[in-house]
Design a protein around this motif. Structure first.
Motif, PDB file in Angstrom:
ATOM      1  N   VAL A 114      25.584  38.994  -4.290  1.00  0.00           N
ATOM      2  CA  VAL A 114      24.923  40.029  -5.093  1.00  0.00           C
ATOM      3  C   VAL A 114      25.189  41.376  -4.433  1.00  0.00           C
ATOM      4  CG1 VAL A 114      22.748  40.841  -6.084  1.00  0.00           C
ATOM      5  CG2 VAL A 114      23.132  38.379  -5.749  1.00  0.00           C
ATOM      6  N   GLU A 115      25.657  42.343  -5.233  1.00  0.00           N
ATOM      7  CA  GLU A 115      25.900  43.700  -4.753  1.00  0.00           C
ATOM      8  C   GLU A 115      25.089  44.670  -5.599  1.00  0.00           C
ATOM      9  OE1 GLU A 115      30.054  44.349  -5.086  1.00  0.00           O
ATOM     10  OE2 GLU A 115      30.618  42.604  -3.870  1.00  0.00           O
ATOM     11  N   GLY A 116      24.544  45.676  -4.937  1.00  0.00           N
ATOM     12  CA  GLY A 116      23.748  46.645  -5.680  1.00  0.00           C
ATOM     13  C   GLY A 116      23.197  47.736  -4.806  1.00  0.00           C
ATOM     14  N   ALA A 117      22.128  48.348  -5.285  1.00  0.00           N
ATOM     15  CA  ALA A 117      21.553  49.505  -4.610  1.00  0.00           C
ATOM     16  C   ALA A 117      21.020  49.172  -3.226  1.00  0.00           C
ATOM     17  CB  ALA A 117      20.437  50.094  -5.479  1.00  0.00           C
ATOM     18  N   ARG A 118      20.608  47.933  -3.003  1.00  0.00           N
ATOM     19  CA  ARG A 118      20.076  47.541  -1.695  1.00  0.00           C
ATOM     20  C   ARG A 118      21.160  47.091  -0.728  1.00  0.00           C
ATOM     21  NH1 ARG A 118      15.540  43.289  -3.821  1.00  0.00           N
ATOM     22  NH2 ARG A 118      15.034  44.372  -5.776  1.00  0.00           N
ATOM     23  N   GLY A 119      22.393  47.092  -1.163  1.00  0.00           N
ATOM     24  CA  GLY A 119      23.480  46.584  -0.348  1.00  0.00           C
ATOM     25  C   GLY A 119      24.033  45.307  -0.947  1.00  0.00           C
ATOM     26  N   ALA A 120      24.594  44.441  -0.097  1.00  0.00           N
ATOM     27  CA  ALA A 120      25.209  43.203  -0.560  1.00  0.00           C
ATOM     28  C   ALA A 120      24.709  42.037   0.280  1.00  0.00           C
ATOM     29  CB  ALA A 120      26.728  43.289  -0.500  1.00  0.00           C
ATOM     30  N   GLY A 121      24.667  40.871  -0.315  1.00  0.00           N
ATOM     31  CA  GLY A 121      24.262  39.661   0.400  1.00  0.00           C
ATOM     32  C   GLY A 121      24.795  38.434  -0.299  1.00  0.00           C
ATOM     33  N   THR A 122      24.904  37.361   0.458  1.00  0.00           N
ATOM     34  CA  THR A 122      25.453  36.114  -0.075  1.00  0.00           C
ATOM     35  C   THR A 122      24.528  34.955   0.249  1.00  0.00           C
ATOM     36  OG1 THR A 122      27.736  36.878   0.144  1.00  0.00           O
ATOM     37  CG2 THR A 122      27.408  34.513  -0.011  1.00  0.00           C
ATOM     38  N   ALA A 123      24.310  34.103  -0.723  1.00  0.00           N
ATOM     39  CA  ALA A 123      23.582  32.850  -0.524  1.00  0.00           C
ATOM     40  C   ALA A 123      24.542  31.700  -0.755  1.00  0.00           C
ATOM     41  CB  ALA A 123      22.400  32.748  -1.491  1.00  0.00           C
ATOM     42  N   SER A 124      24.410  30.647   0.039  1.00  0.00           N
ATOM     43  CA  SER A 124      25.237  29.451  -0.109  1.00  0.00           C
ATOM     44  C   SER A 124      24.398  28.318  -0.665  1.00  0.00           C
ATOM     45  CB  SER A 124      25.834  29.040   1.246  1.00  0.00           C
ATOM     46  OG  SER A 124      26.755  30.014   1.711  1.00  0.00           O
ATOM     47  N   VAL A 125      24.904  27.700  -1.723  1.00  0.00           N
ATOM     48  CA  VAL A 125      24.202  26.603  -2.376  1.00  0.00           C
ATOM     49  C   VAL A 125      25.060  25.342  -2.254  1.00  0.00           C
ATOM     50  CG1 VAL A 125      23.143  25.788  -4.509  1.00  0.00           C
ATOM     51  CG2 VAL A 125      23.217  28.246  -4.015  1.00  0.00           C
ATOM     52  N   PRO A 126      24.636  24.335  -1.483  1.00  0.00           N
ATOM     53  CA  PRO A 126      25.437  23.107  -1.370  1.00  0.00           C
ATOM     54  C   PRO A 126      25.376  22.290  -2.653  1.00  0.00           C
ATOM     55  CG  PRO A 126      23.392  22.894  -0.134  1.00  0.00           C
ATOM     56  CD  PRO A 126      23.447  24.307  -0.630  1.00  0.00           C
ATOM     57  N   VAL A 127      26.532  21.808  -3.078  1.00  0.00           N
ATOM     58  CA  VAL A 127      26.650  21.020  -4.308  1.00  0.00           C
ATOM     59  C   VAL A 127      27.532  19.817  -4.023  1.00  0.00           C
ATOM     60  CG1 VAL A 127      27.508  20.976  -6.682  1.00  0.00           C
ATOM     61  CG2 VAL A 127      26.316  22.993  -5.836  1.00  0.00           C
ATOM     62  N   THR A 128      27.112  18.656  -4.464  1.00  0.00           N
ATOM     63  CA  THR A 128      27.914  17.441  -4.340  1.00  0.00           C
ATOM     64  C   THR A 128      28.641  17.206  -5.651  1.00  0.00           C
ATOM     65  OG1 THR A 128      26.386  16.474  -2.744  1.00  0.00           O
ATOM     66  CG2 THR A 128      27.883  14.981  -3.865  1.00  0.00           C
ATOM     67  N   SER A 129      29.972  17.262  -5.606  1.00  0.00           N
ATOM     68  CA  SER A 129      30.792  17.056  -6.800  1.00  0.00           C
ATOM     69  C   SER A 129      31.224  15.592  -6.854  1.00  0.00           C
ATOM     70  CB  SER A 129      32.023  17.967  -6.760  1.00  0.00           C
ATOM     71  OG  SER A 129      32.926  17.653  -7.809  1.00  0.00           O
ATOM     72  N   VAL A 130      30.796  14.897  -7.888  1.00  0.00           N
ATOM     73  CA  VAL A 130      31.166  13.500  -8.058  1.00  0.00           C
ATOM     74  C   VAL A 130      31.598  13.265  -9.497  1.00  0.00           C
ATOM     75  CG1 VAL A 130      29.633  12.638  -6.260  1.00  0.00           C
ATOM     76  CG2 VAL A 130      28.804  12.803  -8.600  1.00  0.00           C
ATOM     77  N   MET A 131      32.415  12.244  -9.681  1.00  0.00           N
ATOM     78  CA  MET A 131      32.815  11.837 -11.020  1.00  0.00           C
ATOM     79  C   MET A 131      31.868  10.739 -11.484  1.00  0.00           C
ATOM     80  SD  MET A 131      36.466  10.352 -12.368  1.00  0.00           S
ATOM     81  CE  MET A 131      37.309  11.738 -11.615  1.00  0.00           C
ATOM     82  N   LEU A 132      31.125  11.029 -12.543  1.00  0.00           N
ATOM     83  CA  LEU A 132      30.148  10.069 -13.039  1.00  0.00           C
ATOM     84  C   LEU A 132      30.691   9.201 -14.156  1.00  0.00           C
ATOM     85  CD1 LEU A 132      27.022  12.384 -13.086  1.00  0.00           C
ATOM     86  CD2 LEU A 132      27.775  10.815 -11.300  1.00  0.00           C
ATOM     87  N   GLY A 133      31.883   9.504 -14.633  1.00  0.00           N
ATOM     88  CA  GLY A 133      32.475   8.713 -15.713  1.00  0.00           C
ATOM     89  C   GLY A 133      33.723   9.394 -16.220  1.00  0.00           C
ATOM     90  N   ALA A 433      12.859  25.424  -1.072  1.00  0.00           N
ATOM     91  CA  ALA A 433      14.208  25.948  -1.307  1.00  0.00           C
ATOM     92  C   ALA A 433      14.893  25.264  -2.474  1.00  0.00           C
ATOM     93  CB  ALA A 433      15.063  25.793  -0.049  1.00  0.00           C
ATOM     94  N   GLY A 434      14.271  24.258  -3.079  1.00  0.00           N
ATOM     95  CA  GLY A 434      14.870  23.578  -4.220  1.00  0.00           C
ATOM     96  C   GLY A 434      15.218  22.146  -3.906  1.00  0.00           C
ATOM     97  N   THR A 435      16.248  21.655  -4.586  1.00  0.00           N
ATOM     98  CA  THR A 435      16.678  20.266  -4.414  1.00  0.00           C
ATOM     99  C   THR A 435      17.807  20.138  -3.396  1.00  0.00           C
ATOM    100  OG1 THR A 435      18.294  20.428  -6.216  1.00  0.00           O
ATOM    101  CG2 THR A 435      16.063  19.713  -6.801  1.00  0.00           C
ATOM    102  N   ILE A 436      18.222  21.242  -2.805  1.00  0.00           N
ATOM    103  CA  ILE A 436      19.367  21.202  -1.896  1.00  0.00           C
ATOM    104  C   ILE A 436      19.016  20.437  -0.632  1.00  0.00           C
ATOM    105  CG2 ILE A 436      20.222  23.405  -2.777  1.00  0.00           C
ATOM    106  CD1 ILE A 436      19.260  24.625  -0.086  1.00  0.00           C
TER     107      ILE A 436
END
Length: 514
Positions: A114-133, A433-436
């Protein structure tokens, strides 16, 4: 028969990191901006993941939002695609959306910048990619393509016959018998050649299809049992999956300082619950003292994280009879001794906890559930829960006098929660923090150190955007969990907090409608 039905329900699996709930929910900070991120991974890989980013209070301040998928083994430089812009959603100035291609199976982190008036920052969200079918072709479309393919083949055979039969004829010449025979011969050869090509092409396609279907995600197969043969009752979980025994899976890493988080749920009445942490006694076996729950049928869900950041939940059912609940000592196994263990009683983890009773039905705002120390847990969230509706499950902890309770960190979080659909088809382990998985986040986020058992980590080496509120107490005694229920039905939610060194559990029964 009853156990067989429970097993079928317990093994109704659709995702890797949890059971029956594939979407990833994250609440944290991208530098100076609070963000709430929802990732909807694709069912097939390669496929498009849908990303939603909400920035509360960012209206007028946010200039640009980008998202980028980074695979766990990507090179530090040039190992990931350039970021894609997330576009504002009309009618909601705080919401941005994007789509990202996940090209392979495995663990990813989604970088939200996210970039804007307050500056910039990054969040990392772990995701497991799997083939379900795989996506099967509709029968009507298959019939149409088969018909068109037959017409193409017939046309090619006809062209081959005409070319041999008539290509050398002069303007006024007619086809002779010899030329006609050569034409038929050419058509036969062309048909044989094309049909052979079609046969081998179909064989190649079948091989590709088998290979793709072989990549459909399957959880590690485990066998759980409660036994008292060696002393006091022990829950033993053994990984029997051939892929694990053949070392086709990477080793495990700690998540909140534990190699396995095991949730024990009484079925079908949801009247017993435990959150325990089995320890390895050999390369495929985990054990933990039985948490004192009464005899009966139980579903068990074990959260584990591989060193690649790939998180999954192993599932089984156990039948606990009174004969297994005997007293005595449980000695550490010889296998554990060979791996550095010591002789003695297998002791429960200090963070292990259990609950039994009747969950409070959600009826009106302010519904409360009692906690074992005399305090109470109040439901503050919505009274009408609907499928796929993004909500915040909000609770307030009140001490015996009715005042907001002071909470202590519990395994690095202000609170933990678990919820399950009554038939076992949905199970999720939630944090504020969620389901992560924090274990996945530690592996996938550069510079982030794995969390120790006491919830501490070196804050100086954590990325600015990686702070997801894993520590600290809420003076207001309020805990919140972002989520969206994937199916309608009856659910039980267990919320766990820590006060005065004691883990407290409150439970609610809720109904989710379409």
């Amino acid at each position: 028969m009853r156990r067989a039905l429970l097993l079928v329900a317990g093994l109704y699996l659709t995702t890797a990191g949890h059971v029956g709930s594939k979407n990833v929910f994250f609440a944290g900070d991208a530098g100076p901006y609070p963000v709430s991120v929802v990732v909807r991974p694709p069912d097939v890989v390669p496929g498009l993941a849908e990303i939603s980013v909400r920035i509360p209070g960012g209206e007028g301040e946010v200039e640009r939002v980008t998202v980028r998928p980074v695979r766990w083994d990507a090179a530090p430089e040039g190992g990931a695609p350039p970021p894609d812009p997330a576009v504002p959603v009309p009618g909601d100035p705080e919401l941005y959306s994007a789509e990202l291609w996940l090209m392979t199976v495995g663990a990813y982190r989604i970088e939200v910048t996210v970039e804007g008036a307050r500056g910039a920052g990054t969040a990392s969200v772990p995701v497991t990619s799997v083939m379900l079918g795989v996506l099967d072709m509709p029968p009507v479309l298959g019939a149409v393509l088969l018909l068109l393919g037959g017409l193409l083949l017939a046309g090619a055979v006809s062209i081959a016959g005409a070319a041999v039969r008539e290509s050398r004829l002069g303007p006024d010449e007619t086809v002779q018998t010899t030329q006609r025979r050569w034409g038929w011969f050419a058509m036969a050869c062309a048909a044989a050649l094309l049909l052979t090509g079609a046969y081998w092409g179909n064989a190649w396609w079948d091989a590709v299809d088998r290979d793709v279907r072989g990549g459909i995600f399957e959880r590690l197969v485990v066998e759980g049992v409660v036994t008292g043969d060696s002393g006091s009752p022990v829950l033993e979980v053994r990984i029997t999956d051939p892929s694990w025994l053949g070392r086709n899976w990477s080793p495990l890493v700690p998540d909140h300082g534990k190699l396995m988080h095991m949730f024990v749920v009484g079925a079908p009445d949801m009247n017993a619950f435990a959150h325990v942490h089995p320890v390895p006694v050999d390369s495929a076996t985990f054990r933990v003292p039985w948490p004192g729950l009464p005899p009966g049928d139980y579903r068990i869900y074990g959260d584990i994280v591989h060193e690649s950041g790939f998180a999954q939940t192993v599932v089984d059912t156990v039948l606990v009879d009174a004969g297994a609940l005997v007293s005595g000592e449980v000695l550490v196994s010889p296998e554990a001794l060979a791996e550095g263990g010591s002789v003695g009683v297998l002791e429960a983890d200090v963070d292990d906890s259990s609950w039994s009773g009747t969950a409070a039905p959600l009826s009106v705002s302010g519904t409360s559930a009692p906690l074992s120390d005399g305090s109470s847990l109040l439901w503050l969230g919505s009274q009408e829960l609907r499928v796929d509706e993004e909500i915040v499950l909000s609770f307030a902890v009140r001490d015996p006098s009715g005042e907001p309770a002071a909470l202590e960190p519990y395994m690095g979080m202000i609170s933990h929660a678990a919820l399950t659909r009554d038939d076992g088809s949905v199970f999720v382990h939630l944090h504020p923090a969620g389901t992560i998985s924090m274990g996945s986040l530690s592996v996938l986020t550069p510079g982030m150190q794995p969390m120790a058992e006491d919830g501490q980590r070196d804050r100086d080496v954590v990325d600015e955007g990686a702070d997801v509120g894993q520590m600290g107490a809420d003076d207001a005694g309020t805990v919140e969990f972002p989520y969206a229920f994937p199916q309608p039905g009856d659910y039980t939610i267990w919320v766990q907090v820590k006060r005065a060194g004691e883990v407290l559990t409150g439970a609610f029964r809720v109904r989710v409608t379409e």
